[in-house]
Design an enzyme around this catalytic site. Sequence first.
Site, PDB file in Angstrom:
ATOM      1  N   SER A 122      44.245  49.005  36.779  1.00 29.25           N
ATOM      2  CA  SER A 122      43.453  47.810  37.040  1.00 29.25           C
ATOM      3  C   SER A 122      43.167  47.713  38.529  1.00 29.25           C
ATOM      4  CB  SER A 122      44.205  46.556  36.589  1.00 29.25           C
ATOM      5  OG  SER A 122      45.345  46.346  37.421  1.00 29.25           O
ATOM      6  N   ASP A 123      42.053  47.070  38.863  1.00 29.65           N
ATOM      7  CA  ASP A 123      41.872  46.660  40.247  1.00 29.65           C
ATOM      8  C   ASP A 123      42.875  45.554  40.531  1.00 29.65           C
ATOM      9  OD1 ASP A 123      40.914  46.442  42.822  1.00 29.65           O
ATOM     10  OD2 ASP A 123      38.818  46.270  42.232  1.00 29.65           O
ATOM     11  N   TRP A 124      43.108  45.302  41.797  1.00 33.57           N
ATOM     12  CA  TRP A 124      44.192  44.401  42.204  1.00 33.57           C
ATOM     13  C   TRP A 124      43.984  42.990  41.646  1.00 33.57           C
ATOM     14  CZ3 TRP A 124      45.055  48.994  43.261  1.00 33.57           C
ATOM     15  CH2 TRP A 124      46.155  49.447  43.996  1.00 33.57           C
ATOM     16  N   SER A 153      43.389  42.065  38.645  1.00 27.99           N
ATOM     17  CA  SER A 153      42.325  41.901  37.644  1.00 27.99           C
ATOM     18  C   SER A 153      42.842  41.937  36.212  1.00 27.99           C
ATOM     19  CB  SER A 153      41.258  42.986  37.815  1.00 27.99           C
ATOM     20  OG  SER A 153      41.744  44.257  37.424  1.00 27.99           O
TER      21      SER A 153
END
Length: 846
Positions: A281-283, A285
């Site tokens: 995941s993006d930070w 998210s």
Amino acid sequence: MVYRAGAVWLSLVASPFASFSLARSVGPRDAVPEGYHAAPYYPTPHGGWLPSWSDAYAKAQALVSQMTLAEKTNITSGVGYLMGNSGSADRLGFPQLCLQDSALGVASTDNVTAFPAGITTGATWDKALMYARGVAIGKEFRGKGTNVYLGPTVGPLGRKPLGGRNWEGFGADPVLQAKAAALTIQGVQEQGIIATVKHYIGNEQEMYRMYNLFQPGYSSNIDDRTLHELYLWPFAEAVHAGVGAVMTAYNAVNGSACSQNSYLINGILKDELGFQGMVMSDWLSQISGVGSALAGLDMNMPGDTNIPLLGLSLWQYELTRSVLNGSVPLDRLNDMATRIVAAWYKMGQDKDHPRPNFSSNTHDKDGPLYPAALFSPTGQVNWFVNVQDDHYLLARQVAQDAITLLKNDGGVLPLSNASKISVFGTDAQVNPAGPNACASRACNIGTLGMGWGSGVADYPYFDDPISAIKRRVPSVKFYNTDSFPAIDTPSSDEIAVVFVTSDSGENSFTVENNHGDRDSSKLAAWHGGDQLVQQAAAKFSNVVVVIHTVGPLILESWIDLPSVKAVLFAHLPGQEAGESLTNVLFGDVSPSGHLPYSITKAATDYPDSIANLKGFALGQVQDTYSEGLYIDYRSLNKQAIKPRFAFGHGLSYTTFALTNATIRAVTPLSLVPPARPAKGATPSYPSTIPPASEAYYPPGFSPIWRYLYSWLQPSEADAAYAIGAAGTPKYAYPDGYLTVQRPGPAAGGGDGGNAALWDVAWEVTVTVRNAGASFAGKASVQAYVQYPPGTPYDVPVVQLRDFEKTAALRPGESETVTLRLTRKDVSVWDVELQNWVVPGVKGDGV
């Protein structure tokens, strides 16, 4: 020149000409427009079935089979929001992985190179430089002891000219993005660093991208063919190049958040594209625990929930609990852990890989050992390892070869050292407070070398344009202002060099009322730059405009003024902004950059869906890709709108002639690719829920507040295990959930898709000769595909499919360039067949 071959036409273009042209479960979603749907796709395909990853998976299986439940869940998550570190399995020698920004250099540390941005690299149109930049970046990431490079960026693709992070990628075309990304990945991973292609997918606007307590992230509504032919294309090439990690985007696609979109992760990425690495995941998210695991997410970064204040997580200890109580199948966790470990083995990080020697939280030698803790002991956290080597030379070369000459009336360029020069604009000089004065470069003060946000690096120094010009012409007059000053009337031979900018970045910061995207400045130069050019043109007979910019601008207010003789787009040059520019300005080299996007005469030359940003709406913002395949030059060609400067355009100080063009059929083509092979064997593990004791906190362990752990208290672990052992349903699985592994779609079967998609269909050769008399120069040769009339698909007029750049050719010197067109290059995605089709082919052959 246009050559017809079989079912396609091939258009070859060389310089200087170019073709026209928080947590939420998987539950009810906000409605999306009719025709857009995020179908369920379960279960997650196991990794390890491709020969290219078999050795890494064999090693990973041997290691993961020895892990306890808590060790497996620990390595699938970050340990807290102030770190980019995953958990470890220290007992077995598997370390914490250090995941580090940015796509243009090692972020938040010193003694590194601040390379030119992706958009600058794309503007070189030089595969050798793209690869070399990747090698150098990989060496610096390794030298700093990181494991994972959070780049390259191919999403956003550049659909919206106002998009805030377009500059992190390589240009507004899937093939330009794809080839640059693949070469970057190759260069980085050859240094033993896991590359991460991002952001998957449809992250074409910064504003309203993130899920929060009050509103879902916007939904990018993309039809199947557009997804495959535009936005997925660079990701497929990244997978084909062997990329070790993929990062999901903050936004949703067709109503489903990218971090838990089972169709995108399980169906497209892991099954159709055969991705064998890890999906992160993006930070901050991740918005669900069980749901995202079932949908194919393998690593949650940085581990916290959306509000990272109290040390809470949707995974770590919760994932441990979910496996014990039967909500997350052990089979899924085993695959998650195996994918992560396999990527580690594939890059050889089990053999003498350095450990991190820096802290992202301080530039001091000593700092907090536990930076997220309320109280932390201190100790040495920075060793100040210098990893720059001679990479400044490469950075300068990339910045120099990206400089794009758009106009040069009367041959005013190159300048001579005897020229009378007046320089205007604050962009000519580095920020007086220092190049790193603004955190995350979230300001536009002084020379613009990169955009802002997480995609930056600290400058070790900054070679600014005015310093480089003064080294050539000590008598230069410099007016460090963006307002035209009162000056004496210049002589007719005096030259004004005017510097203007346009900036953008991540939505985490707002700069001069631009919320990441260029929502305030639009496509105008910042700080009154357009007016500065006009006023200089009213005073001087010869004006040269230098533009540092994240993307296209509207130049119409001054581009045709008779005094504006020359225009250079220097893009975002990084630390080597000065000499890279003066090498071109003063004729040491000919400019050889080409535009990685189109420059239109008006923003309204594009349809509203791509010309404008989506504004606030109650509920989920709907960003529908109604333009389909038609972005950038594809859109302009369809509407028969001539741009001010075309995609791929770039002038030189010399001219080139193309002769002896030939085309050779290489591989006979069928309508669709040959049948894919069956999947190979994948790792197998026991499926019985492990004993609760594998999740217990170690006796006497004292947790550090706000750090994340995978253990549970014995009473919690025992309670969860009792539920799982009893077989009591604990979680309502999504509609369409299956447990049996699928054979995979016909379009798949290899790294990036069916292996036959990369068969070379045609090989094109052309002789490029420097036809000028005075200057050496490099030519960019671009191959575009054009389908003949009667093609039974709606297709763009032309589409870029390959490019090559010559060496610097002296006057009269020639070089033969070879370009290759693959099966995929001449195919379209058929939404009914769910496969790549070569139009016009009725059987075997062409």
